[in-house]
Motif scaffolding. Structure first.
Motif, PDB file in Angstrom:
ATOM      1  N   ASP A   1      41.585  31.531  66.525  1.00 11.90           N
ATOM      2  CA  ASP A   1      41.161  30.881  67.765  1.00 11.90           C
ATOM      3  C   ASP A   1      39.649  31.010  67.935  1.00 11.90           C
ATOM      4  N   GLY A   2      39.131  30.547  69.047  1.00 18.57           N
ATOM      5  CA  GLY A   2      37.693  30.553  69.300  1.00 18.57           C
ATOM      6  C   GLY A   2      37.068  31.937  69.348  1.00 18.57           C
ATOM      7  N   ASP A   3      37.885  32.965  69.584  1.00 22.89           N
ATOM      8  CA  ASP A   3      37.379  34.340  69.620  1.00 22.89           C
ATOM      9  C   ASP A   3      37.584  35.057  68.292  1.00 22.89           C
ATOM     10  N   GLY A   4      38.153  34.352  67.313  1.00 24.23           N
ATOM     11  CA  GLY A   4      38.335  34.941  65.987  1.00 24.23           C
ATOM     12  C   GLY A   4      39.665  35.621  65.762  1.00 24.23           C
TER      13      GLY A   4
ATOM     14  N   ALA B   1      37.190  40.427  58.732  1.00 24.31           N
ATOM     15  CA  ALA B   1      36.020  41.242  59.053  1.00 24.31           C
ATOM     16  C   ALA B   1      34.849  40.873  58.144  1.00 24.31           C
ATOM     17  N   GLU B   2      35.124  40.712  56.869  1.00 24.64           N
ATOM     18  CA  GLU B   2      34.064  40.341  55.925  1.00 24.64           C
ATOM     19  C   GLU B   2      33.476  38.988  56.294  1.00 24.64           C
ATOM     20  N   ALA B   3      34.336  38.019  56.626  1.00 19.09           N
ATOM     21  CA  ALA B   3      33.859  36.686  57.000  1.00 19.09           C
ATOM     22  C   ALA B   3      32.998  36.733  58.255  1.00 19.09           C
ATOM     23  N   ASP B   4      33.294  37.696  59.147  1.00 19.00           N
ATOM     24  CA  ASP B   4      32.531  37.850  60.385  1.00 19.00           C
ATOM     25  C   ASP B   4      31.292  38.725  60.200  1.00 19.00           C
ATOM     26  N   GLY B   5      31.103  39.266  58.983  1.00 18.44           N
ATOM     27  CA  GLY B   5      29.975  40.163  58.744  1.00 18.44           C
ATOM     28  C   GLY B   5      30.152  41.512  59.411  1.00 18.44           C
TER      29      GLY B   5
ATOM     30  N   THR C   1      41.849  45.125  67.592  1.00 17.13           N
ATOM     31  CA  THR C   1      42.957  44.177  67.717  1.00 17.13           C
ATOM     32  C   THR C   1      42.711  42.916  66.893  1.00 17.13           C
ATOM     33  N   LYS C   2      41.467  42.472  66.839  1.00 12.69           N
ATOM     34  CA  LYS C   2      41.163  41.253  66.073  1.00 12.69           C
ATOM     35  C   LYS C   2      41.495  41.444  64.596  1.00 12.69           C
ATOM     36  N   TYR C   3      40.956  42.497  64.004  1.00 13.58           N
ATOM     37  CA  TYR C   3      41.146  42.699  62.574  1.00 13.58           C
ATOM     38  C   TYR C   3      42.489  43.350  62.252  1.00 13.58           C
ATOM     39  N   GLY C   4      43.176  43.807  63.283  1.00 15.03           N
ATOM     40  CA  GLY C   4      44.518  44.351  63.116  1.00 15.03           C
ATOM     41  C   GLY C   4      45.610  43.334  63.357  1.00 15.03           C
ATOM     42  N   GLY C   5      45.230  42.090  63.652  1.00 13.87           N
ATOM     43  CA  GLY C   5      46.217  41.033  63.821  1.00 13.87           C
ATOM     44  C   GLY C   5      47.058  41.170  65.074  1.00 13.87           C
ATOM     45  N   MET C   6      46.491  41.769  66.112  1.00 10.96           N
ATOM     46  CA  MET C   6      47.202  41.955  67.376  1.00 10.96           C
ATOM     47  C   MET C   6      46.652  40.998  68.433  1.00 10.96           C
ATOM     48  N   PRO C   7      47.329  40.909  69.579  1.00 12.56           N
ATOM     49  CA  PRO C   7      46.817  40.045  70.638  1.00 12.56           C
ATOM     50  C   PRO C   7      45.507  40.571  71.211  1.00 12.56           C
ATOM     51  N   LYS C   8      44.766  39.688  71.856  1.00  8.78           N
ATOM     52  CA  LYS C   8      43.542  40.087  72.526  1.00  8.78           C
ATOM     53  C   LYS C   8      43.877  41.116  73.600  1.00  8.78           C
ATOM     54  N   PRO C   9      43.046  42.147  73.716  1.00  9.65           N
ATOM     55  CA  PRO C   9      43.299  43.139  74.758  1.00  9.65           C
ATOM     56  C   PRO C   9      43.017  42.529  76.141  1.00  9.65           C
TER      57      PRO C   9
END
Length: 97
Positions: A7-10, A27-31, A85-93
């Motif tokens: 999504d727009g937040d990654g 994470a790598e793609a996001d630097g 949560t982003k890199y762990g594949g979980m929902p946005k906090p």
């Protein structure tokens, strides 16, 4: 590696697409560098999520880790639950992170 739709937040659009390899590729793609300690916390957050079916607030998560909340913030140098949560594949906090 081909990263699934985000999504727009990654965050992954479909959380079931997550694998450890995809999390690292995102994470790598996001630097964003994930060291072993950060990865360990991501895996612990996934364990918490699987057990309680919710993203832990930072205070509860630090307690779950048996670490000082301040140390968790220092490691991530930001609100830790967003990248966890982003890199762990979980929902946005939700709430204050």
């Amino acid at each position: 590696m081909n990263i699934p739709n985000r999504d727009g937040d990654g965050y992954l659009v479909d959380m079931s697409d997550w694998t450890p390899e995809i999390g690292r590729a995102m994470a790598e793609a996001d630097g964003y560098e994930l060291n072993d300690k950060k990865w360990e916390q991501i895996i612990k957050a996934r364990e918490y999520y699987e057990e309680f079916a919710l993203v832990p607030p930072i205070r509860k998560f630090a307690k779950y880790l048996d670490e000082d909340q301040k140390d968790v913030f220092e490691l991530w140098m930001t609100g830790p639950m967003k990248p966890i949560t982003k890199y762990g594949g979980m929902p946005k906090p939700t709430g204050c992170v």
